[in-house]
Structure formats: C-alpha cells, structure tokens
Write an enzyme that holds these catalytic residues in place. Structure first.
Site, PDB file in Angstrom:
ATOM      1  N   ASP A 281       4.152   0.485  12.370  1.00 18.52           N
ATOM      2  CA  ASP A 281       2.642  -0.029  11.482  1.00 18.52           C
ATOM      3  C   ASP A 281       2.600  -1.373  12.022  1.00 18.52           C
ATOM      4  O   ASP A 281       1.341  -1.910  11.824  1.00 18.52           O
ATOM      5  CB  ASP A 281       2.738  -0.012   9.879  1.00 18.52           C
ATOM      6  CG  ASP A 281       2.963   1.437   9.567  1.00 18.52           C
ATOM      7  OD1 ASP A 281       2.618   2.497  10.116  1.00 18.52           O
ATOM      8  OD2 ASP A 281       3.361   1.406   8.032  1.00 18.52           O
TER       9      ASP A 281
ATOM     10  N   ARG B   4      -8.498   0.294   4.030  1.00 21.77           N
ATOM     11  CA  ARG B   4      -7.561   1.039   3.507  1.00 21.77           C
ATOM     12  C   ARG B   4      -6.500   0.448   3.584  1.00 21.77           C
ATOM     13  O   ARG B   4      -5.373   0.781   2.437  1.00 21.77           O
ATOM     14  CB  ARG B   4      -7.393   2.545   4.265  1.00 21.77           C
ATOM     15  CG  ARG B   4      -8.643   3.176   4.642  1.00 21.77           C
ATOM     16  CD  ARG B   4      -8.400   4.233   5.208  1.00 21.77           C
ATOM     17  NE  ARG B   4      -7.374   5.235   4.776  1.00 21.77           N
ATOM     18  CZ  ARG B   4      -6.873   6.304   5.120  1.00 21.77           C
ATOM     19  NH1 ARG B   4      -7.428   6.854   6.185  1.00 21.77           N
ATOM     20  NH2 ARG B   4      -6.128   7.004   4.500  1.00 21.77           N
TER      21      ARG B   4
ATOM     22  N   CYS C 203      -5.340   8.504   8.264  1.00 21.77           N
ATOM     23  CA  CYS C 203      -5.297   8.118   9.679  1.00 21.77           C
ATOM     24  C   CYS C 203      -4.756   8.930  10.666  1.00 21.77           C
ATOM     25  O   CYS C 203      -3.492   9.107  10.774  1.00 21.77           O
ATOM     26  CB  CYS C 203      -4.487   6.747   9.860  1.00 21.77           C
ATOM     27  SG  CYS C 203      -5.481   5.132   9.405  1.00 21.77           S
TER      28      CYS C 203
ATOM     29  N   LYS D 222       0.760  -1.232  -0.022  1.00 15.83           N
ATOM     30  CA  LYS D 222      -0.191   0.185   0.093  1.00 15.83           C
ATOM     31  C   LYS D 222       0.897   1.255   0.026  1.00 15.83           C
ATOM     32  O   LYS D 222       0.576   2.339  -0.751  1.00 15.83           O
ATOM     33  CB  LYS D 222      -0.880  -0.135   1.428  1.00 15.83           C
ATOM     34  CG  LYS D 222      -1.401   1.372   1.286  1.00 15.83           C
ATOM     35  CD  LYS D 222      -2.430   1.479   2.715  1.00 15.83           C
ATOM     36  CE  LYS D 222      -1.743   1.800   4.099  1.00 15.83           C
ATOM     37  NZ  LYS D 222      -1.366   3.345   4.229  1.00 15.83           N
ATOM     38  N   ASN D 223       1.699   1.246   1.140  1.00 10.54           N
ATOM     39  CA  ASN D 223       2.536   2.512   1.158  1.00 10.54           C
ATOM     40  C   ASN D 223       3.610   2.906  -0.058  1.00 10.54           C
ATOM     41  O   ASN D 223       4.304   3.985  -0.307  1.00 10.54           O
ATOM     42  CB  ASN D 223       3.299   2.460   2.283  1.00 10.54           C
ATOM     43  CG  ASN D 223       2.319   2.888   3.529  1.00 10.54           C
ATOM     44  OD1 ASN D 223       1.322   3.225   3.152  1.00 10.54           O
ATOM     45  ND2 ASN D 223       2.827   2.732   4.724  1.00 10.54           N
TER      46      ASN D 223
ATOM     47  N   ARG E  27       0.397  14.641  12.562  1.00 12.10           N
ATOM     48  CA  ARG E  27       1.485  14.330  11.755  1.00 12.10           C
ATOM     49  C   ARG E  27       2.033  15.331  10.979  1.00 12.10           C
ATOM     50  O   ARG E  27       1.302  15.555   9.767  1.00 12.10           O
ATOM     51  CB  ARG E  27       1.064  13.239  10.920  1.00 12.10           C
ATOM     52  CG  ARG E  27       0.675  11.988  11.628  1.00 12.10           C
ATOM     53  CD  ARG E  27      -0.145  10.744  10.896  1.00 12.10           C
ATOM     54  NE  ARG E  27       0.755  10.166  10.112  1.00 12.10           N
ATOM     55  CZ  ARG E  27       0.182   9.388   9.247  1.00 12.10           C
ATOM     56  NH1 ARG E  27      -0.981   8.864   9.202  1.00 12.10           N
ATOM     57  NH2 ARG E  27       0.943   8.635   8.550  1.00 12.10           N
TER      58      ARG E  27
HETATM   59  N1  EPU Z   1       7.446  13.874  10.667  1.00 13.33           N
HETATM   60  C1  EPU Z   1       7.837  15.248  11.111  1.00 13.33           C
HETATM   61  N2  EPU Z   1       7.609  16.241  10.204  1.00 13.33           N
HETATM   62  C2  EPU Z   1       7.437  15.739   8.822  1.00 13.33           C
HETATM   63  C3  EPU Z   1       7.247  14.476   8.501  1.00 13.33           C
HETATM   64  C4  EPU Z   1       7.277  13.455   9.669  1.00 13.33           C
HETATM   65  O1  EPU Z   1       7.892  15.461  12.274  1.00 13.33           O
HETATM   66  O2  EPU Z   1       7.430  16.724   7.993  1.00 13.33           O
HETATM   67  C5  EPU Z   1       7.805  12.872  11.861  1.00 13.33           C
HETATM   68  C6  EPU Z   1       6.305  12.286  12.092  1.00 13.33           C
HETATM   69  O3  EPU Z   1       5.463  12.756  12.869  1.00 13.33           O
HETATM   70  C7  EPU Z   1       6.639  10.970  12.695  1.00 13.33           C
HETATM   71  C8  EPU Z   1       8.142  10.704  11.807  1.00 13.33           C
HETATM   72  O4  EPU Z   1       8.439  11.741  11.308  1.00 13.33           O
HETATM   73  O5  EPU Z   1       6.880  10.876  14.201  1.00 13.33           O
HETATM   74  C9  EPU Z   1       8.003   9.611  10.708  1.00 13.33           C
HETATM   75  O6  EPU Z   1       7.114  10.043   9.926  1.00 13.33           O
HETATM   76  P1  EPU Z   1       6.853   9.697   8.384  1.00 13.33           P
HETATM   77  O7  EPU Z   1       6.930  11.019   7.537  1.00 13.33           O
HETATM   78  O8  EPU Z   1       8.107   8.556   7.955  1.00 13.33           O
HETATM   79  O9  EPU Z   1       5.635   9.116   8.002  1.00 13.33           O
HETATM   80  P2  EPU Z   1       4.635   9.309   6.844  1.00 13.33           P
HETATM   81  O10 EPU Z   1       5.339   9.337   5.646  1.00 13.33           O
HETATM   82  O11 EPU Z   1       3.526  10.252   7.113  1.00 13.33           O
HETATM   83  C10 EPU Z   1       4.339   6.739   6.183  1.00 13.33           C
HETATM   84  C11 EPU Z   1       3.418   5.873   6.036  1.00 13.33           C
HETATM   85  C12 EPU Z   1       2.780   5.597   7.583  1.00 13.33           C
HETATM   86  C13 EPU Z   1       3.769   4.929   8.368  1.00 13.33           C
HETATM   87  C14 EPU Z   1       5.130   5.727   8.388  1.00 13.33           C
HETATM   88  C15 EPU Z   1       6.198   5.455   9.042  1.00 13.33           C
HETATM   89  C16 EPU Z   1       2.540   6.431   3.950  1.00 13.33           C
HETATM   90  C17 EPU Z   1       1.153   7.017   3.487  1.00 13.33           C
HETATM   91  N3  EPU Z   1       2.418   6.208   5.244  1.00 13.33           N
HETATM   92  O12 EPU Z   1       3.930   7.889   6.891  1.00 13.33           O
HETATM   93  O13 EPU Z   1       1.929   4.359   7.307  1.00 13.33           O
HETATM   94  O14 EPU Z   1       3.514   4.692   9.798  1.00 13.33           O
HETATM   95  O15 EPU Z   1       5.581   6.229   7.023  1.00 13.33           O
HETATM   96  O16 EPU Z   1       6.891   4.092   8.734  1.00 13.33           O
HETATM   97  O17 EPU Z   1       3.120   5.994   3.369  1.00 13.33           O
HETATM   98  C18 EPU Z   1       0.112   3.140   7.991  1.00 13.33           C
HETATM   99  O18 EPU Z   1       0.301   2.256   6.921  1.00 13.33           O
HETATM  100  O19 EPU Z   1      -0.850   2.461   8.722  1.00 13.33           O
HETATM  101  C19 EPU Z   1       0.820   4.352   7.982  1.00 13.33           C
HETATM  102  C20 EPU Z   1       0.202   5.163   9.050  1.00 13.33           C
END
Ligand code: EPU
Length: 417
Positions: free
Chosen positions: A304, A396, A116, A22-23, A121
C-alpha cells in the site's frame, strides 16, 4: 466531482497526527456483528468506507451511533438479510460480512465486493476457509451465498497469506464448534487488532501476528470497548511526503515498530529519522540515493506504500527498482506520474524509476494509493498547479488530508469540477 489543486515546492514542516487504521476499522466494524451486546470502537478514522460500513450494519438492523472518532454499535437486533446489491458493492471489505454473518447466523448472502480494483483480487482463499469450516458456498448471479448447518473447527492452510482470508476465517471460526488452526496466516498488525477485539468479546484466539493462528470456538460473544491501532499506511504516506518535499515533520500517534520497513528504506536513501515512543520525525535533505524496494507481506515493505514510494524515488539520484510481490500490476499511478515528467517504465512486476524533476499536470487518481502518490508528486513540483482528479478514491483512506497538508505548510485545496 471534486479535484485537488496543489502548488508544490514547499518543504513540509510541523506535526501531523495519524488516525486509526482504515484496514482495521473496516474489519472491526463487521466483527461487532458477532457480539450479543453493544461494542464501542474508539479512534475510528473519519472515512467514507467507515460510513458505508455503518450503513450496511444499520440496513441489517443494528443501532449505530457515531460521535467524532467513536462508534457505538448495538448488534442485538441484527438479522442476516440477503445483501446482493447496494452498499456492499461499494467496498472491497464487505467480504468481511461473509465471515461475520456466517459465524453468527450460519447463513449469509453478500454481493461480490467492489472497492479499489487496481488488478483482479480473488477471494478463493476466503471461500476455501469457509468450506473447510463446513459451509456450502455458492455464487448466485454475482452474490456469494453461504450456509452451514453447523460450523466445525478445521485446519486450514492458506495458499497465499491473505489479510482478508485470515480475518474472515477468524470471524467465522470464533463461533464454530471446536478448534481451528490457520497456517500460513497473514501477520499484518491489523490481524492482531481484530484478534484483540474478538478476544475482548470473549473469543479464544492465540498466535495472531504469527503464521499460525489457533482459534477455540465459543458459543457466545459479548460487547466490549476497543481502541483501533494507528494507520501505518497513512503514517508512511506522510513520512514519504516529508522526505519528498525535503521537509521536517513529526508524525504523531504511530507505532514505530509497524513502520520498520518504511523507516529502513528512508534511512537507506539518506533521510534522517528520529524515533520516539509514539512518534517519528522525518528530516529530508537535498540529495537522495536511489534504492531498490520490494513490496512484500508484513513485516516487509507494504504494497500500500509502493505507489507513494514511487513518487519519492523520482526525487532520488540514479535508478531505483521497485517491485511488488503482493500485487503484480499495481502500477496505474505510473502513466500519470509520467505525464508529470517522471521517467518510469514498468517491466513485469517492477517499476524502473530514474530520478527526474516533475512538472505540474492534470492527473487522475484511479485508486486510493495511486491518488496519494499523485498528491506527493504534486507537492514536489516547484512551478505551476497540479490538478488531481478522482478525489473520491483518496477520501476512502485519508481523512483530513487537505487540512493535514495545509497545517504542514502545503498549498493544497479542493475545487469542484
Ligand atoms: N489473494 C488470493 N486469493 C484470495 C485472497 C488474496 O489469491 O482469496 C491474493 C491477492 O490477489 C494478493 C495477495 O493474495 O495478491 C494478498 O491479498 P490480501 O488478501 O492480503 O489483500 P486484501 O485482504 O484483499 C488488504 C487490504 C489492502 C492491502 C492488502 C495487502 C483491506 C480491505 N485491504 O487487502 O489494502 O493492499 O490487504 O496488504 O484490508 C489499500 O488500503 O489501499 C488496500 C488495497
């Protein structure tokens, strides 16, 4: 509204085949915008988030055709029209539209993403990256507007190794002038998958999967065909379910290397694991040792999978401590598990889990992985029917969840409330 009904207590047995990640999918679909001819994506999961992304691309003028797990995207007629509301609000990953549209058109307006929301975030690192590439980024009534006269390569050090920010910067930088270096980049397999697609489209990206990614901008990207990697979180969820029900399950179409943190933790608990080239067999047993788990960025234990893992740890003898160092308060599944008889308390960014028998209850999924945790908990309950509402979250991230679990011998079905 639908709910899942589960009569648990049956050890899962058989083989389950894992779909595409998915991601990855929700980054690869927006990445296709950058091409000037058709891109074919294979091994796509059949998920609601994927369908929403297809709608978003069609709204922008792309021709999208879907047949089973294949999607053909013809982006030649795409225009960067403002998208302040509508489908973009349904998905967190709609933030990838920012990097893709900025890369191609040097301009985009995207409503702040939904998805979610288990805790705040932020996307400050994405914005920092776009600005470093020369874009002006403004927040206009809840929509992010990005504009650049010209995108220029830059050196960007990420304060946190964010998956989303790393991919978004790769998308925009692949069409910038000159070289971009991302330091402290995220190393998740999905980053490599996106870099592989972009490189097949003609981009020049090196180092994906390490903490330093180098991107040489190019002026044009073309169509290609790409097969998505297997979903390591879906695979981990079935591994946990197999162990929790003390079953014997072969998880097929996986990359065992992506599962190392998960496999190591299961072995530590006393679960038997057999690895083949593209599959993992998980054999449960009657007693499990309590273990401590730290959710970290890849290659650490994935955040996750920490909610599903919480359910498994209720089945261990003794006290386990599970800490999440990626998200500090991703524990919305805990009160629901407690309603099922679990003995868990949350202290700071840790859940302290004492082994206990679970009982049937009516519980609610409040996000995708919390939902998976509740289904696994329900599968362990020996008497009564567990009802899990909030199925739209589970849909999802898990295609064919009910069908897969039923094929493994579980008594699980959907009902409409
Ligand atoms: N963070 C910041 N600033 C940013 C971006 C992230 O402080 O600009 C922090 C976040 O708050 C968090 C950490 O950095 O504490 C990591 O966040 P990341 O950006 O890696 O997460 P994401 O890209 O928003 C993706 C997956 C998530 C998964 C995370 C971590 C997608 C759409 N989502 O989120 O997946 O938990 O990476 O591996 O790719 C899920 O599949 O259930 C899910 C939530």
């Amino acid at each position: 509204m639908e709910k899942l009904m589960i009569t648990g207590g049956r050890p899962l047995q058989g083989t389950v085949s894992i779909s595409g990640a998915k991601n990855s999918a929700i980054a690869l679909i927006p990445a296709t915008i950058l091409a000037d001819s058709e891109v074919v994506l294979d091994n796509l999961p059949l998920l609601s988030d994927v369908a929403v992304f297809a709608d978003i691309l069609e709204e922008l003028g792309a021709k999208v055709t879907r047949e089973g797990s294949q999607m053909r995207i013809d982006p030649t007629q795409i225009k960067s029209i403002p998208m302040p509301n509508g489908s973009v609000k349904k998905l967190r990953a709609s933030y990838y539209m920012m990097g893709a549209l900025l890369g191609k058109f040097k301009e985009a307006t995207i409503g702040l993403p939904g998805g979610c929301n288990f805790e705040p975030r932020p996307i400050d690192q994405h914005i920092k990256g776009f600005e470093a590439l020369g874009a002006t980024v403004t927040n206009e009534h809840g929509s992010i507007h990005l504009y650049a006269k010209e995108l220029r390569g830059a050196k960007i050090y990420l304060d946190v190794s964010s998956v989303g920010a790393t991919i978004n910067i790769m998308l925009a930088a692949s069409r910038a002038k000159g070289s971009t270096i991302i330091e402290n980049a995220a190393k998740e397999p999905e980053i490599i998958d996106v870099a592989t697609l972009l490189n097949s489209m003609g981009a020049v990206i090196k180092g994906a999967g390490t903490e330093t990614i180098r991107i040489e901008g190019v002026s044009e990207l073309h169509g290609c065909r790409h097969s998505i990697i297997p979903d390591r979180i879906q695979a981990g969820t079935y591994m946990i379910a197999a162990a929790a029900t003390r079953g014997d399950v072969v998880i097929d179409n996986v990359i065992p290397k992506h599962m190392e943190a998960m496999t190591a933790k299961l072995l530590e608990m006393g679960v038997r694991i057999e690895e083949l080239d593209e599959s993992i067999r998980v054999i449960g047993c009657s007693n499990y040792e309590a273990v401590d788990v730290k959710a970290l960025v890849y290659p650490g234990f994935p955040t996750d999978l920490q909610s599903p893992m919480t359910s498994l740890l209720t089945q261990a003898d003794g006290v386990s401590v599970l800490s999440d160092f990626v998200y500090s308060s991703r524990f919305k599944h805990v009160p629901e598990l407690v309603r099922m008889g679990a003995k868990i308390r949350v202290e700071g960014r840790s859940a302290i889990i004492e082994g206990s028998r679970l009982n049937a209850a009516k519980v609610k999924a409040t996000d995708l992985r919390a939902g998976a945790a509740l289904v696994i908990a329900g599968l362990t309950v020996e008497e009564g029917i567990t009802e899990v509402s909030g199925v739209e979250f589970i849909d999802r991230g898990y295609d064919f969840l009910v069908e897969n679990f039923r094929r493994l011998g579980a008594d699980i079905w959907r009902e409409t409330e």
